[in-house]
Design a protein around this motif. Structure first.
Motif, PDB file in Angstrom:
ATOM      1  N   GLN A   6     -19.058   2.269 -17.944  1.00  0.00           N
ATOM      2  CA  GLN A   6     -19.382   0.913 -18.409  1.00  0.00           C
ATOM      3  C   GLN A   6     -19.585   0.833 -19.922  1.00  0.00           C
ATOM      4  O   GLN A   6     -19.019  -0.058 -20.565  1.00  0.00           O
ATOM      5  CB  GLN A   6     -20.612   0.400 -17.654  1.00  0.00           C
ATOM      6  N   PRO A   7     -20.357   1.753 -20.542  1.00  0.00           N
ATOM      7  CA  PRO A   7     -20.438   1.692 -22.009  1.00  0.00           C
ATOM      8  C   PRO A   7     -19.094   1.911 -22.695  1.00  0.00           C
ATOM      9  O   PRO A   7     -18.825   1.337 -23.755  1.00  0.00           O
ATOM     10  CB  PRO A   7     -21.418   2.820 -22.352  1.00  0.00           C
ATOM     11  N   GLY A   8     -18.237   2.745 -22.067  1.00  0.00           N
ATOM     12  CA  GLY A   8     -16.907   2.961 -22.633  1.00  0.00           C
ATOM     13  C   GLY A   8     -16.089   1.685 -22.666  1.00  0.00           C
ATOM     14  O   GLY A   8     -15.396   1.386 -23.653  1.00  0.00           O
ATOM     15  N   LEU A   9     -16.172   0.915 -21.575  1.00  0.00           N
ATOM     16  CA  LEU A   9     -15.451  -0.356 -21.547  1.00  0.00           C
ATOM     17  C   LEU A   9     -16.004  -1.329 -22.585  1.00  0.00           C
ATOM     18  O   LEU A   9     -15.243  -2.061 -23.239  1.00  0.00           O
ATOM     19  CB  LEU A   9     -15.559  -0.973 -20.152  1.00  0.00           C
ATOM     20  N   VAL A  10     -17.317  -1.360 -22.724  1.00  0.00           N
ATOM     21  CA  VAL A  10     -17.923  -2.242 -23.720  1.00  0.00           C
ATOM     22  C   VAL A  10     -17.437  -1.878 -25.123  1.00  0.00           C
ATOM     23  O   VAL A  10     -17.097  -2.754 -25.937  1.00  0.00           O
ATOM     24  CB  VAL A  10     -19.460  -2.167 -23.638  1.00  0.00           C
ATOM     25  N   LEU A  11     -17.377  -0.572 -25.411  1.00  0.00           N
ATOM     26  CA  LEU A  11     -16.907  -0.108 -26.726  1.00  0.00           C
ATOM     27  C   LEU A  11     -15.461  -0.513 -26.959  1.00  0.00           C
ATOM     28  O   LEU A  11     -15.101  -1.023 -28.040  1.00  0.00           O
ATOM     29  CB  LEU A  11     -17.065   1.405 -26.814  1.00  0.00           C
TER      30      LEU A  11
END
Length: 612
Positions: A280-285
């Protein structure tokens, strides 16, 4: 073998199989399981095709309402605001009204879609629950003796709960998310294909990250479902066998085992959270970088006069919105993996076939006399050893026969064949000259009734438990059955008589009273053949004497097979069969065999000595 059970055979592979062969076998098995699960899902959804189509229309309309927003914003900035500065407010009013209509229509359609999808989901779950329950009841005793109750409970609870979470929330979210992504991408390309290329470039790392997430989460979710099922099975088995646990002081051992399984379940969940914490943080980035790139490229083009400001704003809104559904898809994939694993287990249960099947064209037997004949019967449990080797046994109608012998002699196996809980491996079991395999289940269960040692009483009233033998029987027939076996007096002494509620397994009544209630149930059913499998073995002497009086009435004018270790029960039989290793080694009247010097005489003498 008395009370014998067997377990499913483990799958055997050829000894010369290579690792590639094993891989191909596992792959083929996985494809077969996946195909079976998809067929089940298709069967559940096919009758609801119209409702699904209507839900599809609603989600398209809701998505169009959402996607129209940024485009209308670009019109307002590039066309309506300049027109307003020139004194024309009609364009701004028109665009603002269109925005309001799109927002309201989209919201209403979204709400209607959620409700329609929820109705479909709940309908599917209800259908699936009914299928699992109905199918489990139809499966043969062989299945229930090898498939633990904890696993069945896991299918009905945690597995169906995983499907509920998918259908209730995940499925509605993923469909709307996919539609939003598709419409957003198409609209962005139509408005400004260069900004669309920026979005397409950002999809590459997002796709790679999603594939990494799918690969790892699939393994971890399967582990979670497996550890969850083991935890449930351990809990159910411990609670069911609590008497044995406390009697043998096994609380520390069972607690340690439960703690170990609980830790495995916790660790499986932590591995899932770890993967989610990266995804999820990867997608946000990636989404934020994509917005920054679109702003940089679009801002330079606005500065150079190649792009309108309103289009840039709309493009940024579309790029930002595009990555929000991807996060929802990631969350959906979590539910999907759990639900797929659950669906595989449920479809596996539904794929189980009864080993005792209903005949296609049953032979009618409306009024059975009760003549039994085991004609050259050979029986084994699965691929195990032969339990009954070529048994030939005839029991005339109305005769009471007692089967005695050591544990494992084959007594209970005979009972299971007569009641057709199992089918003979070879030979035939005949009732009034008709193979029991040719009788409908209704006719067979009406003609043959078994009373076991457990004498199970269901939650409900005394009346309801007796009426189990003949649903819908009037009160006078129920009372007559209770009087016949000597149960009426103690029933009337209970707080509410026949309306008294019995706890699970008959906790309100003693063992002897519980057995009498099971006799009343059998008497009400009025079968032609009655099988008593260790029906008095758990009773003390006073309880046994109470039950003996009920037996005298119960066995009158019907064929009966009595399996008993206590020879006091055998005295009421017309005939005794002594079994050993699946064969009848002695056959005769109880008094005659007791007076002889055979195996029964030795058993009888030992029993008499035990009374002294």
């Amino acid at each position: 073998m008395s009370g014998a059970t067997h377990s499913p055979r483990p799958a055997r592979r050829p000894t010369d199989a290579t690792a590639d062969d094993a891989t191909r076998l596992d792959s083929a098995t996985s494809k077969s399981v996946r195909s079976r699960s998809l067929r089940l899902l298709g069967d559940l959804l096919r009758p609801r095709a119209r409702s699904l189509a209507w839900a599809g229309v609603l989600v398209v309309l809701a998505t169009l309402g959402q996607v129209a927003g940024p485009w209308l914003v670009s019109l307002a900035i590039d066309d309506a605001v300049p027109a307003l500065m020139d004194g024309d407010a009609s364009t701004l009013a028109l665009v603002g009204s269109a925005y309001l209509v799109a927002a309201v229509a989209g919201g209403l359609c979204a709400g209607a879609y959620v409700r329609a999808a929820a109705r479909i989901a709940q309908s599917v779950l209800l259908d699936l629950r009914r299928r699992v329950f109905r199918h489990t009841q139809l499966l043969s005793l062989e299945f229930h003796e090898s498939y633990t109750s904890g696993r069945i409970i896991s299918r009905q609870t945690s597995d169906l709960e995983a499907l509920r979470e998918l259908l209730d929330g995940g499925l509605t979210g993923v469909v709307s998310s996919l539609m939003l992504m598709i419409f957003t991408g198409l609209t962005l390309f139509l408005m400004d294909w260069r900004s669309g290329l920026v979005l397409a470039a950002a999809l590459v790392p997002a796709w790679l990250l999603t594939r990494w997430f799918q690969k790892h989460s699939q393994v971890f979710y399967r582990e979670q479902r497996t550890t969850s099922a083991r935890l449930i099975v351990k809990f159910v088995e411990t609670m069911t066998g609590m008497r044995a646990v406390q009697a043998f002081r096994r609380e520390p051992t069972t607690e340690a085992e439960y703690d170990r399984l609980g830790e495995e379940y916790r660790d499986a969940n932590l591995r899932i959270f770890s993967v989610n914490g990266r995804y999820q943080p990867g997608l946000v980035l990636i989404g934020n970088v994509a917005v920054a790139a679109a702003l940089a490229v679009g801002g330079w083009r606005v500065y150079s006069g190649a792009l309108d400001v309103g289009v840039l704003v709309a493009a940024l809104l579309y790029v930002k919105r595009f990555f929000q559904p991807i996060q929802q898809l990631g969350m959906f994939y979590n539910s999907l993996q759990s639900a797929v694993a659950a669906l595989e287990k449920v479809s596996g249960l539904l794929a189980e076939e009864p080993t005792v099947v209903e005949p296609r064209r049953p032979t009618p037997l409306p009024q059975a006399r009760g003549a039994l004949h085991l004609a050259d019967v050979t029986f084994r449990y699965g691929d195990g050893p032969v339990i009954l080797p070529d048994l030939d046994l005839a029991i005339p109608a109305g005769q009471t026969v007692a089967l005695v012998g050591t544990t494992g002699a084959g007594k209970s196996t005979v009972a299971k064949l007569v009641t057709r809980f199992y089918d003979a491996t070879q030979g035939r079991v005949l009732l009034d000259g008709v193979d029991v395999r040719d009788l409908s289940t209704t006719d067979l269960r009406r003609a043959v009734v078994m009373v076991t040692q457990e004498a199970y009483l269901f939650s409900g009233s005394v009346r309801e438990n007796i009426a189990l033998g003949r649903p819908g029987a009037p009160q006078e027939d129920i009372e007559a059955a209770a009087r016949a076996v000597g149960a009426h007096d103690f029933i009337m002494a209970m707080p509410d008589g026949y309306d008294t509620e019995v706890n699970k397994r008959g906790g309100r009544v003693s063992a002897g009273q519980r057995q009498l209630l099971s006799f009343a149930r059998a008497f009400l059913a009025d079968p032609a053949v009655l099988v008593l499998d260790e029906a008095t073995s758990s009773l003390d002497l006073p309880g046994e004497r109470l039950v003996q009086r009920g037996l005298q009435t119960l066995l009158a004018d019907r064929t009966a097979i009595i399996i008993a270790h206590r020879l006091s029960t055998v005295d009421i039989a017309d005939r005794v069969l002594v079994m050993e290793h699946g064969r009848v080694i002695e056959d005769g009247a109880p008094a005659d065999l007791a007076a002889g010097d055979g195996r029964y005489a030795a058993l009888y003498a030992a029993w008499r000595d035990s009374l002294v």
